[in-house]
Structure formats: C-alpha cells, structure tokens
Write a protein that holds these residues in place. Structure first.
Motif, PDB file in Angstrom:
ATOM      1  N   ASP A 180       0.610  -1.102   0.154  1.00  0.00           N
ATOM      2  CA  ASP A 180      -0.339   0.141   0.093  1.00  0.00           C
ATOM      3  C   ASP A 180       0.499   1.191   0.486  1.00  0.00           C
ATOM      4  N   ASP A 181       2.001   1.119   0.917  1.00  0.00           N
ATOM      5  CA  ASP A 181       3.025   2.108   0.885  1.00  0.00           C
ATOM      6  C   ASP A 181       3.494   2.319  -0.623  1.00  0.00           C
ATOM      7  N   ALA A 182       3.390   1.825  -1.295  1.00  0.00           N
ATOM      8  CA  ALA A 182       5.093   2.152  -2.316  1.00  0.00           C
ATOM      9  C   ALA A 182       3.237   2.464  -3.726  1.00  0.00           C
ATOM     10  N   GLY A 183       2.500   2.327  -3.147  1.00  0.00           N
ATOM     11  CA  GLY A 183       1.321   3.033  -4.337  1.00  0.00           C
ATOM     12  C   GLY A 183      -0.140   2.323  -4.052  1.00  0.00           C
ATOM     13  N   GLY A 184      -0.281   0.696  -4.183  1.00  0.00           N
ATOM     14  CA  GLY A 184      -1.366   0.617  -3.610  1.00  0.00           C
ATOM     15  C   GLY A 184      -1.950   0.129  -5.296  1.00  0.00           C
ATOM     16  N   GLU A 185      -3.275   0.995  -4.610  1.00  0.00           N
ATOM     17  CA  GLU A 185      -4.285   0.676  -5.682  1.00  0.00           C
ATOM     18  C   GLU A 185      -4.829   1.810  -6.098  1.00  0.00           C
ATOM     19  N   PHE A 186      -5.786   2.320  -7.255  1.00  0.00           N
ATOM     20  CA  PHE A 186      -6.693   3.132  -7.867  1.00  0.00           C
ATOM     21  C   PHE A 186      -7.104   4.126  -7.059  1.00  0.00           C
ATOM     22  N   LYS A 187      -7.943   3.553  -6.918  1.00  0.00           N
ATOM     23  CA  LYS A 187      -9.154   2.923  -5.706  1.00  0.00           C
ATOM     24  C   LYS A 187      -9.082   2.929  -4.341  1.00  0.00           C
ATOM     25  N   PRO A 188     -10.418   3.064  -2.648  1.00  0.00           N
ATOM     26  CA  PRO A 188     -10.066   3.194  -1.956  1.00  0.00           C
ATOM     27  C   PRO A 188      -9.752   1.768  -1.393  1.00  0.00           C
ATOM     28  N   LEU A 189      -8.687   1.249  -0.855  1.00  0.00           N
ATOM     29  CA  LEU A 189      -8.881  -0.483  -0.638  1.00  0.00           C
ATOM     30  C   LEU A 189     -10.480  -0.841   0.452  1.00  0.00           C
ATOM     31  N   VAL A 190     -11.183  -1.606   0.493  1.00  0.00           N
ATOM     32  CA  VAL A 190     -12.169  -1.917   1.126  1.00  0.00           C
ATOM     33  C   VAL A 190     -12.038  -3.271   2.211  1.00  0.00           C
ATOM     34  N   SER A 191     -11.514  -4.160   1.235  1.00  0.00           N
ATOM     35  CA  SER A 191     -11.423  -5.800   1.655  1.00  0.00           C
ATOM     36  C   SER A 191     -10.230  -6.338   1.904  1.00  0.00           C
ATOM     37  N   THR A 192      -9.213  -7.385   3.273  1.00  0.00           N
ATOM     38  CA  THR A 192      -8.357  -7.523   3.813  1.00  0.00           C
ATOM     39  C   THR A 192      -8.667  -9.078   3.977  1.00  0.00           C
ATOM     40  N   ALA A 193      -7.580 -10.131   3.761  1.00  0.00           N
ATOM     41  CA  ALA A 193      -7.509 -11.713   3.832  1.00  0.00           C
ATOM     42  C   ALA A 193      -6.428 -12.172   4.479  1.00  0.00           C
ATOM     43  N   LEU A 194      -6.284 -12.544   5.233  1.00  0.00           N
ATOM     44  CA  LEU A 194      -5.402 -13.168   6.052  1.00  0.00           C
ATOM     45  C   LEU A 194      -5.554 -14.866   6.658  1.00  0.00           C
ATOM     46  N   VAL A 195      -4.217 -15.575   5.726  1.00  0.00           N
ATOM     47  CA  VAL A 195      -5.355 -17.069   6.536  1.00  0.00           C
ATOM     48  C   VAL A 195      -3.419 -18.179   6.111  1.00  0.00           C
ATOM     49  N   VAL A 196      -3.423 -18.412   7.956  1.00  0.00           N
ATOM     50  CA  VAL A 196      -2.029 -19.390   7.897  1.00  0.00           C
ATOM     51  C   VAL A 196      -2.158 -20.642   8.423  1.00  0.00           C
ATOM     52  N   ALA A 197      -2.098 -21.458   7.871  1.00  0.00           N
ATOM     53  CA  ALA A 197      -1.731 -22.933   8.485  1.00  0.00           C
ATOM     54  C   ALA A 197      -0.801 -23.196   8.562  1.00  0.00           C
ATOM     55  N   ASP A 198      -1.026 -24.125   9.668  1.00  0.00           N
ATOM     56  CA  ASP A 198       0.460 -24.881  10.824  1.00  0.00           C
ATOM     57  C   ASP A 198       0.293 -26.122  10.503  1.00  0.00           C
ATOM     58  N   LYS A 199      -0.335 -26.855  11.329  1.00  0.00           N
ATOM     59  CA  LYS A 199      -0.009 -28.765  11.273  1.00  0.00           C
ATOM     60  C   LYS A 199      -1.218 -29.439  10.924  1.00  0.00           C
ATOM     61  N   GLN A 200      -2.436 -28.668  11.362  1.00  0.00           N
ATOM     62  CA  GLN A 200      -3.870 -29.014  11.135  1.00  0.00           C
ATOM     63  C   GLN A 200      -4.507 -28.749  10.136  1.00  0.00           C
ATOM     64  N   ALA A 201      -5.571 -29.569  10.032  1.00  0.00           N
ATOM     65  CA  ALA A 201      -6.408 -29.288   8.593  1.00  0.00           C
ATOM     66  C   ALA A 201      -7.399 -28.352   8.234  1.00  0.00           C
ATOM     67  N   PHE A 202      -7.474 -27.339   9.828  1.00  0.00           N
ATOM     68  CA  PHE A 202      -8.475 -26.058   9.580  1.00  0.00           C
ATOM     69  C   PHE A 202      -7.164 -25.145   9.985  1.00  0.00           C
ATOM     70  N   PRO A 203      -7.596 -23.993   9.501  1.00  0.00           N
ATOM     71  CA  PRO A 203      -6.510 -22.738   9.473  1.00  0.00           C
ATOM     72  C   PRO A 203      -5.610 -22.527  11.183  1.00  0.00           C
ATOM     73  N   TYR A 204      -4.664 -22.293  11.433  1.00  0.00           N
ATOM     74  CA  TYR A 204      -3.898 -21.571  11.818  1.00  0.00           C
ATOM     75  C   TYR A 204      -4.915 -20.035  12.321  1.00  0.00           C
ATOM     76  N   VAL A 205      -5.293 -19.150  11.526  1.00  0.00           N
ATOM     77  CA  VAL A 205      -5.500 -17.990  11.587  1.00  0.00           C
ATOM     78  C   VAL A 205      -6.101 -18.328  10.119  1.00  0.00           C
ATOM     79  N   ASP A 206      -7.141 -17.393  10.381  1.00  0.00           N
ATOM     80  CA  ASP A 206      -7.714 -17.101   9.397  1.00  0.00           C
ATOM     81  C   ASP A 206      -9.207 -15.489   9.604  1.00  0.00           C
ATOM     82  N   LEU A 207      -8.779 -14.806   9.083  1.00  0.00           N
ATOM     83  CA  LEU A 207      -9.039 -13.035   9.352  1.00  0.00           C
ATOM     84  C   LEU A 207      -9.214 -13.110   8.546  1.00  0.00           C
TER      85      LEU A 207
END
Length: 219
Positions: A152-179
């Motif tokens: 984003d600091d390097a220029g990002g998009e032309f329009k305002p950002l609206v949504s974002t998402a983060l997923v991290v998988a560790d040792k299990q079948a379900f995500p360690y993080v899903d935000l």
C-alpha cells in the motif's frame, strides 16, 4: 485492483497468504493455504475454484511451476487470470494473463511470491517481498500483514481499499489463522488490529480442538 502475497515461514513451516482490494469480501475468493502443502493466490477476474485445485495438485506431488502450467492449461480464458503458488519448501511460480490490466507485476523472494494488478506501480509486489523478507523471526501472520502495508505504501490501488484477508496454515487441517475484513475504511489497519487481538489466543484455539482437557479459557 488487487495485491497479495503468499509466503512460508522457514522456522515453523507455516504457510499463508494475504490479499487486499477495493472490492468487498476479497477473503471469500482469493487466498488459500493448506498445512504442509502450500498456499495459492487467484485474482483478476477471480476464479475461486483455482485455489483449491492448486493445493490439490501440490498434494499430488506437482511442482509449483507445473501447478501453474496445469491451471493455465485447464482454465478457459486463462488470459484473464493472475495466479501464484508456493509449496511447502518455499518454491514459487506465478502467471499473469495477457488480459490483466496494468499496472501488472509479479515478484518472487525467499519463501514468498507477490502479485499486483491494476495498481499504481509495478513496485507494489516488489515492496511486499522486501517487507516480508525483512524480519524472518517474526510470526508469519505479522510478516504477511507487514507485506500488505508495504504494498500500500508503494502505491497500492487507484481506488480506496475496502477488504482484506489473511490465512495461515500450520499443522492441522483447519487454519491456524483465518481473519477477514469485508468492508472497512482502512482494511489493512483493521486486519493488523484483528491479528493483535487474535495472536494471544491462536494457540489456545488449536489446543481446544486437539486436547480440550488441557485447554484453559481466556479471561
């Protein structure tokens, strides 16, 4: 109008991806990860089916490069797609079809790959890679969010950002993080705040699943 990064933590083996855009609910479409397998990004005229397919191909032993080739070869109008894959060893591959609108760029780094389309500068994904590589001792989720901020600091998009998402998988079948942030005035800052709140209880929620007798509820 999307920028994203998929990455691996060499220290823990965790795999994850982060993405942001000026459209609502990006987390329902673009980022995918599986423990011990890899992570995938699919964007620009997004086909959400391609993320799970990429992970399935990695599971079957395809290299990251061959996964991308298979996705492109099997996808009608692949010229509209922008794709990236990282495997469990940190190897990466990416594709940007000819119909992707500028600026369009891909960047590969140590244990990471970043994409951008309809962004202000081709440096956006390169800035993300530099930020991700900067602090390898930090938790993977924190590094992914730092990469998003750098894009984003390097220029990002032309329009305002609206949504974002983060997923991290560790040792299990379900995500360690899903935000996910589905609609916000500053979705990257909101995602960073959500991670700060979630980090202290992330391990607890895993323990609740696999060893509930030893789980202690948060205050």
């Amino acid at each position: 109008m999307t920028f994203s990064l998929a990455g691996r933590c060499a220290r823990t083996g965790m795999l994850g991806a982060v993405v942001t855009t000026s459209s609502i609910a990006v987390g329902s479409r673009c980022q995918h990860a599986a423990a011990g397998i890899g992570a995938a990004l699919t964007q620009h005229m997004t086909d959400p089916r391609l993320g799970p397919l990429a992970l399935d191909l990695l599971r079957r032993g395809y290299s990251a490069e061959n996964v991308i080739k298979a996705l492109v070869g099997a996808t009608p109008r692949s010229d509209w797609r922008q794709l990236a894959v990282i495997d469990a060893y940190g190897r990466t591959a990416a594709f940007s079809g000819a119909s992707n609108k500028p600026e369009v760029a891909e960047a590969h780094g140590k244990d990471c790959v970043a994409l951008g389309n309809i962004v202000r500068s081709k440096d956006v994904p390169f800035a993300m890679v530099r930020a991700f590589e900067a602090e390898p001792g930090q938790p993977l989720a924190a590094r992914l969010i730092a990469a998003l901020k750098a894009g984003d600091d390097a220029g990002g998009e032309f329009k305002p950002l609206v949504s974002t998402a983060l997923v991290v998988a560790d040792k299990q079948a379900f995500p360690y993080v899903d935000l996910r942030v589905d609609s916000a005035a500053d979705p990257i800052a909101t995602l960073a705040r959500l991670w700060q709140e979630y980090e202290p209880v992330a391990d607890l929620y895993v323990t609740r699943a696999i060893d509930p007798d030893s789980a202690i509820s948060p205050p």
